[in-house]
Design an enzyme around this catalytic site. Structure first.
Site, PDB file in Angstrom:
ATOM      1  CE  LYS A   1      -4.043   1.626   2.778  1.00 30.07           C
ATOM      2  NZ  LYS A   1      -4.899   1.296   3.796  1.00 30.07           N
TER       3      LYS A   1
ATOM      4  CB  SER B   1      -8.260   3.291   3.030  1.00 29.21           C
ATOM      5  OG  SER B   1      -7.253   2.546   3.865  1.00 29.21           O
TER       6      SER B   1
ATOM      7  CB  SER C   1      -8.463   0.159   5.773  1.00 27.72           C
ATOM      8  OG  SER C   1      -9.087   1.296   5.539  1.00 27.72           O
TER       9      SER C   1
HETATM   10  N1  GLN Z   1     -13.302   3.308   6.174  1.00 25.48           N
HETATM   11  C1  GLN Z   1     -12.808   3.630   7.506  1.00 25.48           C
HETATM   12  C2  GLN Z   1     -12.275   5.124   7.460  1.00 25.48           C
HETATM   13  O1  GLN Z   1     -12.901   5.890   6.659  1.00 25.48           O
HETATM   14  C3  GLN Z   1     -11.603   2.860   7.931  1.00 25.48           C
HETATM   15  C4  GLN Z   1     -10.354   3.410   7.017  1.00 25.48           C
HETATM   16  C5  GLN Z   1      -9.154   2.599   7.612  1.00 25.48           C
HETATM   17  O2  GLN Z   1      -9.164   1.446   8.080  1.00 25.48           O
HETATM   18  N2  GLN Z   1      -8.004   2.998   7.134  1.00 25.48           N
HETATM   19  O3  GLN Z   1     -11.823   5.718   8.339  1.00 25.48           O
END
Ligand code: GLN
Length: 492
Positions: free
Chosen positions: A78, A153, A177
Site C-alpha cells: 500500500k 482504504s 481497511s
Molecule cells: N473506512 C474507515 C475510514 O474511513 C476505515 C479506514 C481504515 O481502516 N484506514 O476511516
C-alpha cells in the site's frame, strides 16, 4: 495450476514453484508485470510500479543471492508504507512527490525474506475511506465487476491481488481497511492485534488504531505473510515483544472444543443485504456441523462503535496531519502569501482532499477546549466499554463470527455523495480496532447473478490470538472452495 497462470495462484504455490525451480522468479515477476500492463487500465490498482527494480530483485533470487520464506514472489504494498525507493504518496496531492528517507520496518522484513516488490497500490487519501474513491489520483475498480469499488482504504492492494497482478499484498487497517476490501474482493485479509506488527514507516492516520496486515487468496498465505511481518521493533514503542509463533506450521490443526460466538448486536436489521446474511448463516451452520459449539455472546456497546470511531480517528488524524504544513512536509502553495499562516492554510487547502479536510475539521473541533470532554473523552469512555464487552465475550468463545460488511461491493459513485453512508460500511469492522483485537475476513460465498460478487465473513479473536484465529479460519476454508474462485478478467 498451469505455469502461465501462476501469478494468479496462491502465494504458497508460487513460492514453492520457485523453490522447486519449476519457474524462475524472473519469469514469475514478468508474468505479474505482464498482467499489470494488460489489466491496469481497467483496474487502476497501482500508484507506482517498480518493474526494473522488481526484475533485479527477482534475478538476485534466481542467482541465489537472496533467500528467505518469500524468496522470489511478487508482492504489492500500500502506498502509505514508506520506501526509500520511489515515492510514498498516500494517494494525496500533499505527498505526490514525497520521497521517504527510510524504509518501513515491514518493507525491510519483506525484502529480508526475499520478496519482490512490484509496486505501490492506490488507497483512499491517507487511508480515509471505504472505496478508494477518496484517492486524489484515481478510483480503483473491483476485478469481479469493474463498475464497482474494491472497498477501501486498501482497495489497490486488494484489487491488485484479486486481478492476479501480484501473489499477495500488504494493507493497513484503522477501522476495516484490510478486512472490508478483502471481503469485497474475495480475499483473506487480516488485521493483526495492535502491537503485533511494527507501524514504523506506516504514514500515521490514527496511531492508536492503525495496524499493517496481509492480503492473500488463502488463510495459509495470510499466515505466511504474518510470519514475516510480525515481531517487536525497537523503532515502534507500541510493538509488543511477545514471541511470534509460526502461524503456518500449526494451521492445519483444527481447534478442539471450538466455541464460535454470535453477537446479536451484529445482526443488523436495516441496510443488511439478505444474501450476505444467508452466506454468514450457512457458515455458522457449517462450523456447527464440524463440531463447534455456537454460543450467544453480547457486545452491548457495539452501537457506539461507529460514533466513537468517527471521533477518535479524526481526532488523532487532525493531530497526525498537522505536520503537513508545506514547510517540513508536503505540498507548498505557489500562490503569493502575506505571512506564514497563509502559507500553511493555502498549502493545506490545496494539498488535502475533501474527506481529509472534513476529518481534520471534525477532529480539531472535537479536541478543542469546551468540546474535548463532550466528544473525545466520551469516545474514549465508549472505547473502554467496547473493549470490556469483547473481554467478557471471549470468556465464552474462541472467536466471534459476523459479516465483514453489510453489503457486497457497491457501484462506484453510489455512496460518494453521502459520507455517513460510506461510514456505515464499517459497522462490523471498527470495534475490532477500537478494542485492539485481531480480526480476519475471508470469503464465505458469492451473490447470485451473471456477475457474482464475493461475500466476506469476519472472525474476531482476543488480542494475540492470531494463531488460533487462523486455524479456525482454516477449518472453514478446508471445508469450502470459495478461495479457489478467480474473477474472469481474460483475455489479458
Ligand atoms: N473506512 C474507515 C475510514 O474511513 C476505515 C479506514 C481504515 O481502516 N484506514 O476511516
Amino acid at each position: 495450476m498451469s505455469i502461465s497462470s501462476l501469478a494468479f495462484d496462491t502465494l504458497l504455490a508460487a513460492r514453492d514453484a520457485i523453490r522447486d525451480r519449476k519457474i524462475s522468479s524472473v519469469e514469475l515477476t514478468q508474468q505479474a508485470l505482464a498482467r499489470i500492463e494488460a489489466l491496469e487500465p481497467r483496474i487502476l490498482a497501482f500508484n507506482s510500479l517498480y518493474a526494473d527494480r522488481a526484475l533485479a530483485q527477482a534475478k538476485a533470487v534466481d542467482e541465489g543471492e537472496r533467500t528467505g520464506s518469500l524468496a522470489g514472489v511478487p508482492i504489492a504494498i500500500k502506498d502509505n508504507l514508506c520506501t526509500r525507493y520511489g515515492t510514498t504518496t498516500c494517494s494525496s496531492k500533499m505527498l505526490a512527490n514525497f520521497r521517504a528517507p527510510y524504509d518501513a520496518t515491514v518493507v525491510k522484513m519483506l525484502e529480508a525474506a526475499g520478496a519482490v516488490i512490484v509496486g505501490k497500490t492506490n488507497l483512499d487519501e491517507f487511508a480515509m475511506g471505504s472505496s478508494t474513491e477518496n484517492s486524489a489520483f484515481k478510483t480503483t475498480r473491483n476485478p469481479w465487476d469493474t463498475s464497482r469499488v474494491p472497498g477501501g482504504s486498501s482497495g489497490g492492494s486488494a484489487a491488485a491481488l484479486a486481478a492476479g497482478m501480484c501473489c499477495a499484498s500488504l494493507g493497513s487497517d484503522t477501522g476495516g481497511s484490510i478486512r472490508q476490501p478483502a471481503a469485497l474482493c474475495g480475499l483473506v485479509g487480516l488485521k493483526p492485534t495492535y502491537g503485533r506488527v511494527s507501524r514504523y514507516g506506516l504514514v500515521a492516520f490514527a496511531s492508536s488504531l492503525d495496524q499493517i496486515g496481509p492480503f492473500g487468496w488463502t488463510v495459509a498465505d495470510a499466515a505466511l505473510l504474518l510470519n514475516v511481518i510480525s515481531g517487536h521493533d525497537p523503532k515502534d514503542s507500541t510493538s509488543v515483544p511477545t514471541a511470534v509463533p509460526d502461524y503456518l506450521a500449526s494451521l492445519d490443526q483444527p481447534v478442539k472444543g471450538l466455541r464460535i460466538g454470535i453477537a446479536k448486536e451484529f445482526e443488523l436489521t436495516a441496510g443488511m443485504d439478505p444474501q450476505v446474511k444467508a452466506a454468514v448463516d450457512t457458515a455458522i451452520a457449517l462450523y456447527k456441523s464440524m463440531g463447534a459449539t455456537i454460543v450467544d455472546v453480547s457486545l452491548p456497546h457495539t452501537e457506539y462503535g461507529i460514533a466513537a470511531y468517527y471521533v477518535i480517528a479524526p481526532c488523532e488524524a487532525s493531530s497526525n496531519l498537522a505536520r503537513y504544513d508545506g514547510v517540513h512536509f508536503g505540498h507548498r502553495t505557489k500562490e503569493p502569501v502575506e505571512n506564514i499562516i497563509e502559507l500553511f492554510s493555502k498549502s493545506r487547502a490545496e494539498g488535502f482532499g475533501e474527506e481529509v479536510q472534513r476529518r481534520i475539521m471534525i477532529g480539531t473541533y472535537a479536541l478543542s477546549s469546551g468540546y474535548y470532554d463532550a466528544y473525545y473523552v466520551r469516545a474514549l469512555q465508549a472505547k473502554t466499554l467496547i473493549k470490556r464487552d469483547f473481554d467478557q465475550a471471549f470468556e465464552k468463545c474462541d472467536a466471534i463470527l459476523c459479516p465483514t460488511t453489510p453489503t457486497p461491493a457497491f457501484k462506484a459513485g453510489e455512496k460518494t455523495g453521502d459520507p455517513l453512508q460510506m461510514y456505515l460500511c464499517d459497522v462490523f469492522t471498527v470495534t475490532c480496532n477500537i478494542a485492539g483485537i485481531a480480526g480476519l475476513s475471508m470469503p464465505c460465498g458469492f451473490t447470485n447473478g451473471d456477475q457474482p460478487l464475493p461475500i466476506g465473513m469476519q472472525l474476531l479473536g482476543p488480542t494475540f490470538s492470531e494463531e488460533k484465529l487462523l486455524r479456525i479460519a482454516r477449518m472453514y476454508e478446508s471445508a469450502t472452495d470459495w478461495n479457489t474462485r478467480r474473477p474472469k478478467l481474460e483475455p489479458v
